[in-house]
Design a protein around this motif. Sequence first.
Motif, PDB file in Angstrom:
ATOM      1  N   ALA A  32     -15.206   8.539   3.408  1.00 23.09           N
ATOM      2  CA  ALA A  32     -14.803   7.069   1.908  1.00 23.09           C
ATOM      3  C   ALA A  32     -14.130   6.233   2.574  1.00 23.09           C
ATOM      4  O   ALA A  32     -13.945   5.225   2.309  1.00 23.09           O
ATOM      5  CB  ALA A  32     -14.785   8.337   1.028  1.00 23.09           C
ATOM      6  N   THR A  33     -13.232   6.588   3.259  1.00 21.85           N
ATOM      7  CA  THR A  33     -12.030   6.016   3.758  1.00 21.85           C
ATOM      8  C   THR A  33     -11.947   4.508   4.559  1.00 21.85           C
ATOM      9  O   THR A  33     -12.250   3.076   4.316  1.00 21.85           O
ATOM     10  CB  THR A  33     -10.648   6.548   4.201  1.00 21.85           C
ATOM     11  N   MET A  34     -13.548   4.844   5.638  1.00 16.90           N
ATOM     12  CA  MET A  34     -13.928   3.851   6.000  1.00 16.90           C
ATOM     13  C   MET A  34     -14.601   2.924   5.845  1.00 16.90           C
ATOM     14  O   MET A  34     -14.320   1.576   5.880  1.00 16.90           O
ATOM     15  CB  MET A  34     -15.212   4.367   7.855  1.00 16.90           C
ATOM     16  N   VAL A  35     -15.616   4.108   4.924  1.00 20.10           N
ATOM     17  CA  VAL A  35     -16.248   2.203   4.468  1.00 20.10           C
ATOM     18  C   VAL A  35     -15.916   1.675   2.939  1.00 20.10           C
ATOM     19  O   VAL A  35     -16.223   0.576   3.078  1.00 20.10           O
ATOM     20  CB  VAL A  35     -17.839   3.499   2.737  1.00 20.10           C
ATOM     21  N   GLY A  41     -12.549  -5.210   4.369  1.00 17.73           N
ATOM     22  CA  GLY A  41     -12.122  -6.073   5.080  1.00 17.73           C
ATOM     23  C   GLY A  41     -13.170  -7.634   5.250  1.00 17.73           C
ATOM     24  O   GLY A  41     -13.220  -8.498   5.543  1.00 17.73           O
ATOM     25  N   ALA A  42     -14.605  -6.677   4.501  1.00 14.65           N
ATOM     26  CA  ALA A  42     -15.835  -8.090   4.152  1.00 14.65           C
ATOM     27  C   ALA A  42     -15.182  -8.183   3.412  1.00 14.65           C
ATOM     28  O   ALA A  42     -15.577 -10.037   3.644  1.00 14.65           O
ATOM     29  CB  ALA A  42     -16.850  -7.654   4.209  1.00 14.65           C
ATOM     30  N   ILE A  43     -14.898  -8.499   2.373  1.00 14.54           N
ATOM     31  CA  ILE A  43     -14.179  -9.382   1.479  1.00 14.54           C
ATOM     32  C   ILE A  43     -13.474 -10.186   2.422  1.00 14.54           C
ATOM     33  O   ILE A  43     -12.962 -11.622   1.334  1.00 14.54           O
ATOM     34  CB  ILE A  43     -13.593  -8.552   0.267  1.00 14.54           C
ATOM     35  N   VAL A  44     -12.215  -9.755   2.507  1.00 18.37           N
ATOM     36  CA  VAL A  44     -10.871 -10.433   2.838  1.00 18.37           C
ATOM     37  C   VAL A  44     -11.345 -11.170   3.899  1.00 18.37           C
ATOM     38  O   VAL A  44     -11.104 -12.460   4.196  1.00 18.37           O
ATOM     39  CB  VAL A  44      -9.428 -10.114   3.241  1.00 18.37           C
ATOM     40  N   ALA A  45     -12.754 -11.152   4.644  1.00 15.43           N
ATOM     41  CA  ALA A  45     -13.399 -12.321   5.904  1.00 15.43           C
ATOM     42  C   ALA A  45     -13.938 -13.008   5.182  1.00 15.43           C
ATOM     43  O   ALA A  45     -14.102 -14.060   5.359  1.00 15.43           O
ATOM     44  CB  ALA A  45     -13.920 -10.794   6.438  1.00 15.43           C
ATOM     45  N   PHE A  46     -14.772 -12.419   3.698  1.00 13.61           N
ATOM     46  CA  PHE A  46     -15.718 -13.910   3.593  1.00 13.61           C
ATOM     47  C   PHE A  46     -14.266 -14.836   2.367  1.00 13.61           C
ATOM     48  O   PHE A  46     -14.786 -15.878   2.853  1.00 13.61           O
ATOM     49  CB  PHE A  46     -16.210 -13.339   2.395  1.00 13.61           C
ATOM     50  N   THR A  61     -14.070  -8.030  11.050  1.00 10.87           N
ATOM     51  CA  THR A  61     -13.337  -6.554  12.725  1.00 10.87           C
ATOM     52  C   THR A  61     -11.776  -6.566  12.016  1.00 10.87           C
ATOM     53  O   THR A  61     -11.276  -5.306  11.729  1.00 10.87           O
ATOM     54  CB  THR A  61     -13.814  -7.045  13.948  1.00 10.87           C
ATOM     55  N   VAL A  62     -11.094  -7.439  11.887  1.00  8.73           N
ATOM     56  CA  VAL A  62      -9.711  -7.850  12.237  1.00  8.73           C
ATOM     57  C   VAL A  62      -9.491  -7.280  10.683  1.00  8.73           C
ATOM     58  O   VAL A  62      -7.960  -5.890  10.734  1.00  8.73           O
ATOM     59  CB  VAL A  62      -8.925  -8.968  13.028  1.00  8.73           C
ATOM     60  N   THR A  66      -7.578  -2.960  10.728  1.00  7.53           N
ATOM     61  CA  THR A  66      -6.303  -2.989   9.208  1.00  7.53           C
ATOM     62  C   THR A  66      -6.117  -2.269   8.421  1.00  7.53           C
ATOM     63  O   THR A  66      -4.981  -1.683   8.532  1.00  7.53           O
ATOM     64  CB  THR A  66      -5.786  -4.786   9.393  1.00  7.53           C
ATOM     65  N   LEU A  67      -6.918  -1.901   7.344  1.00  9.47           N
ATOM     66  CA  LEU A  67      -6.724  -1.498   6.628  1.00  9.47           C
ATOM     67  C   LEU A  67      -7.238   0.102   7.021  1.00  9.47           C
ATOM     68  O   LEU A  67      -7.163   0.578   5.652  1.00  9.47           O
ATOM     69  CB  LEU A  67      -7.984  -2.160   5.415  1.00  9.47           C
ATOM     70  N   PHE A  68      -7.857   0.311   7.748  1.00  4.01           N
ATOM     71  CA  PHE A  68      -8.329   1.442   8.295  1.00  4.01           C
ATOM     72  C   PHE A  68      -7.080   2.067   9.497  1.00  4.01           C
ATOM     73  O   PHE A  68      -6.294   3.544   8.847  1.00  4.01           O
ATOM     74  CB  PHE A  68      -9.169   2.113   9.626  1.00  4.01           C
ATOM     75  N   ILE A  69      -6.469   1.499   9.870  1.00  4.04           N
ATOM     76  CA  ILE A  69      -5.640   2.108  10.804  1.00  4.04           C
ATOM     77  C   ILE A  69      -3.865   1.764  10.839  1.00  4.04           C
ATOM     78  O   ILE A  69      -2.912   2.886  10.097  1.00  4.04           O
ATOM     79  CB  ILE A  69      -5.192   0.889  12.546  1.00  4.04           C
ATOM     80  N   LEU A  70      -3.370   1.263   9.555  1.00  2.00           N
ATOM     81  CA  LEU A  70      -2.266   0.802   9.081  1.00  2.00           C
ATOM     82  C   LEU A  70      -1.695   1.715   7.649  1.00  2.00           C
ATOM     83  O   LEU A  70      -0.913   2.537   7.884  1.00  2.00           O
ATOM     84  CB  LEU A  70      -1.957  -0.426   8.015  1.00  2.00           C
ATOM     85  N   PRO A  71      -3.093   1.501   6.953  1.00  2.00           N
ATOM     86  CA  PRO A  71      -2.567   3.708   5.870  1.00  2.00           C
ATOM     87  C   PRO A  71      -2.362   4.475   6.609  1.00  2.00           C
ATOM     88  O   PRO A  71      -1.598   6.117   6.713  1.00  2.00           O
ATOM     89  CB  PRO A  71      -3.515   3.469   4.920  1.00  2.00           C
ATOM     90  N   GLY A  72      -3.786   5.429   7.784  1.00  2.94           N
ATOM     91  CA  GLY A  72      -4.307   5.728   8.644  1.00  2.94           C
ATOM     92  C   GLY A  72      -2.427   6.615   9.190  1.00  2.94           C
ATOM     93  O   GLY A  72      -1.746   7.178   9.649  1.00  2.94           O
TER      94      GLY A  72
END
Length: 99
Positions: A32-35, A41-46, A61-62, A66-72
């Motif tokens: 769920a976290t990955m989704v 990320g798609a919203i930010v990229a848009f 991609t970036v 970032t949204l996955f790695i920073l909180p983790g």
Amino acid sequence: MTKDGAAELETRKMMATAVRRLNLFEYLIMGATMVLALIGGAIVAFVLQVTVGFPFWISWTVASLTLFILPGGAAYLKQRAHPGGLAPNTTTTDDGNDG
């Protein structure tokens, strides 16, 4: 087999079942976290594509990573700082009844 041996075997079976269920729950949370990271990320990229003109795929991609790695990473560093599971501001009682 004695009563204590049977009770110990039953306890071990229950513990194994609990561990398997917790592992499954952990994988569901990770998925769920990955989704959510991909959607965010798609919203930010848009938004970056529309406002600044950045390429969508690279931004996605970036931003997703970032949204996955920073909180983790923050959770990992917090766990390494307090390996016992209790943060310094957490209190517990001596009788084991923390509820």
